[in-house]
Write an enzyme that holds these catalytic residues in place. Structure first.
Site, PDB file in Angstrom:
ATOM      1  N   GLU A 167      -9.671   9.348  -0.549  1.00 52.10           N
ATOM      2  CA  GLU A 167     -10.705   8.697   0.266  1.00 52.10           C
ATOM      3  C   GLU A 167     -10.986   9.404   1.593  1.00 52.10           C
ATOM      4  OE1 GLU A 167      -9.600   4.606   0.838  1.00 52.10           O
ATOM      5  OE2 GLU A 167      -9.912   4.082  -1.252  1.00 52.10           O
ATOM      6  N   GLU A 368      -7.639   3.686  -8.015  1.00 49.04           N
ATOM      7  CA  GLU A 368      -7.116   2.511  -7.314  1.00 49.04           C
ATOM      8  C   GLU A 368      -8.049   1.348  -7.585  1.00 49.04           C
ATOM      9  OE1 GLU A 368      -6.389   2.744  -3.041  1.00 49.04           O
ATOM     10  OE2 GLU A 368      -5.602   4.776  -3.262  1.00 49.04           O
TER      11      GLU A 368
HETATM   12  C1  BGP Z   1      -7.168   2.113  -0.002  1.00 42.42           C
HETATM   13  C2  BGP Z   1      -6.109   3.141   0.383  1.00 42.42           C
HETATM   14  C3  BGP Z   1      -4.712   2.700   0.151  1.00 42.42           C
HETATM   15  C4  BGP Z   1      -4.432   1.232   0.377  1.00 42.42           C
HETATM   16  C5  BGP Z   1      -5.564   0.341  -0.118  1.00 42.42           C
HETATM   17  C6  BGP Z   1      -5.428  -1.116   0.276  1.00 42.42           C
HETATM   18  O1  BGP Z   1      -8.336   2.360   0.699  1.00 42.42           O
HETATM   19  O2  BGP Z   1      -6.295   4.331  -0.351  1.00 42.42           O
HETATM   20  O3  BGP Z   1      -3.873   3.546   0.895  1.00 42.42           O
HETATM   21  O4  BGP Z   1      -3.975   0.989   1.623  1.00 42.42           O
HETATM   22  O5  BGP Z   1      -6.823   0.798   0.308  1.00 42.42           O
HETATM   23  O6  BGP Z   1      -5.988  -1.367   1.528  1.00 42.42           O
HETATM   24  P1  BGP Z   1      -5.178  -2.004   2.719  1.00 42.42           P
HETATM   25  O7  BGP Z   1      -3.875  -1.304   2.769  1.00 42.42           O
HETATM   26  O8  BGP Z   1      -5.989  -1.748   3.945  1.00 42.42           O
HETATM   27  O9  BGP Z   1      -5.065  -3.458   2.417  1.00 42.42           O
END
Ligand code: BGP
Length: 473
Positions: A167, A368
């Site tokens: 990302e 993801e």
């Molecule tokens: C994505 C990232 C992850 C993870 C996920 C969940 O954007 O790649 O690293 O963190 O989001 O989001 P958050 O951790 O902000 O709840």
């Protein structure tokens, strides 16, 4: 009930990252989050930082055994630049880090889990930010490429699947536009250069991979949060806003990574606004030649855009991409209220169609997807297990739309949930839990949730049963 059969050899797995799991044990350097925590612990939920994370550095054997129990046949994590490299200028490696990553890779392979390695998951060494301006600097691009080269030399004999960034747009948005990652700068011009430099770094790392890869099946790609941007209404101005948001948030990295060129329309706008990146013909040639072989697509929620309601004169600084669009929160939609993210599984179908129709149907996987909720112990049952049925429903609904897209020819080869084990989540720390496996962050005790058993069946049968009701959501 209907049974949806997914292709054989589908990747059923989960994704996480080094900085969110390993803990800072024996690390050579601080990344931007380590530094942020050391300076401003109050930025982090309950003052919990990345020091221990989910203790993967010490617990990796036990963690991988649990991942195996959850049926994962592939797992993505990342190599930490701040762990592997001792001398950031000369690139000398840290021997304990080499031993650690070798052990982790071997343990995955021993458990028949495909290790998928990413090189940059927001975790720039903070020294490079303070010394050179981080991703604003082309010297930092070259230092990143030197780090990538070390990774390929050391580990590509056993690891076939590589990704350059996770990302990259979040690095731009979090660090240079909307202040949710250190350095918390608001500067559209810098954001534009950072975006370009991240793309250049990815393309240069791909060029290096082609020279150094030792694996017969070796492939390299990039992980993008390729989120559709739906206009708030059908009005021309909202559609124009959503169109620009798509150019900026999605197509900038997607077009350059897959087709080797930035979208001309975006380049024209940035040039007209006098904020275009510094570039050279050589660099553009490198980007042109070194496109990805496949893609990881992270998907959590759709984006919605409307025409800006205020004149761009009211922007805090000279130029921001928000001159052309404003985020729009649609009323009456399903929400994950803990995270403030809309739940809209059909967007996954739209993503698949976009890749199929506009990007030559390049192979991709869902790298993801997931749902994190706070106070997950509210689902703790008398049997001692977290009954996260909501997570299973969320997965099924998304798989339904993925299945439909595959039926229509989408070239998707896998589905990774975020995350295998509850992990440290940046400034949200341990607030929202995403894992198939829970962590008590006081004791580091880990246990399978109900969804882990569900996921194992999913992986073993490569199919799911879904009700009419779940399909309609
Ligand atoms: C994505 C990232 C992850 C993870 C996920 C969940 O954007 O790649 O690293 O963190 O989001 O989001 P958050 O951790 O902000 O709840």
């Amino acid at each position: 009930m209907t049974r949806l059969e997914f292709p054989k050899n589908f990747w059923w797995g989960a994704a996480t990252s080094g900085p969110q799991t390993e803990g800072r044990f024996h690390k050579s350097h601080a990344n931007i989050f380590d530094y942020d925590f050391d300076k401003f612990p109050e930025h982090f939920w309950h003052g919990i930082g990345p020091d221990t994370a989910s203790n993967f550095y010490n617990d990796f054997k036990q963690d991988i055994a649990l991942m195996k129990e959850a049926g994962l046949n592939s797992v993505r994590t990342s190599i930490q630049w701040t762990r592997l490299i001792d001398d950031l200028e000369t690139g000398t490696v840290n021997s304990d880090a080499v031993r650690f990553y070798n052990d982790v890779i071997d343990e995955f392979i021993k458990n028949d889990i495909r290790p998928v390695l990413n090189l940059h998951h927001f975790d720039l060494p903070v020294t490079l930010l303070h010394r050179y301006g981080g991703w604003e600097s082309k010297h930092v691009v070259d230092l990143y490429v030197a780090f990538a080269e070390k990774c390929f030399e050391l580990f590509s004999d056993r690891v076939s699947d590589w990704f350059t960034h996770n990302e990259p747009m979040v690095v731009v948005e979090g660090g240079y536009l909307y202040q949710f990652h250190y350095p918390d700068i608001v500067d559209g011009r810098k954001a534009v250069q950072v975006a370009y430099n991240l793309q250049l770094a990815s393309s240069k790392a791909i060029a290096a991979f082609r020279k150094l890869n030792k694996h017969p099946d070796g492939k390299i790609g990039i992980v993008l949060n390729l989120t559709p941007n739906y206009p708030a209404t059908n009005s021309e101005s909202d559609q124009a806003a959503a169109h620009f948001a798509d150019l900026w948030q999605n197509r900038l990295f997607m077009d350059a990574s897959v087709n080797g060129e930035f979208p001309t329309e975006l380049v024209d706008i940035l040039t007209r606004d006098n904020v275009i990146w510094q570039t050279s013909n050589d660099e553009l040639e490198t980007i042109k030649k070194n496109t990805v072989e496949y893609l990881g697509v992270n998907f959590y929620h759709p984006n919605r855009a409307q025409a800006p309601r205020y004149s761009s004169d009211s922007l805090a600084v000279d130029w921001l991409p928000n001159k052309y669009f404003e985020a729009y929160d649609k009323r009456g939609v399903r929400m994950n209220v803990d995270k403030g993210w809309e739940i809209y599984p059909k967007a996954l179908f739209d993503i698949a169609k976009n890749i199929q129709e506009n990007y030559g149907n390049i192979p991709w996987f869902v790298s993801e997807n997931g749902m994190g909720v706070s106070r997950e112990d509210r689902y703790l049952s008398e049997d001692g297990m977290i009954h996260d049925d909501y997570r299973m429903t969320f997965i099924k609904e998304h798989l339904y739309y993925l299945y439909k897209a595959i039926e229509e020819g989408a070239n998707c080869f896998g589905y990774h949930l975020w995350a295998p084990i509850d992990c440290f989540s940046w400034r949200n720390s341990y607030r929202n839990r995403y894992g198939l496996i829970s962590v008590n962050y006081h004791t580091q005790k880990k246990s399978l949730k109900k969804s882990a058993h569900f996921f194992r069946t999913l992986s073993e049968t490569s199919s799911i049963e879904i009700s009419e009701f779940e399909m309609k959501k």
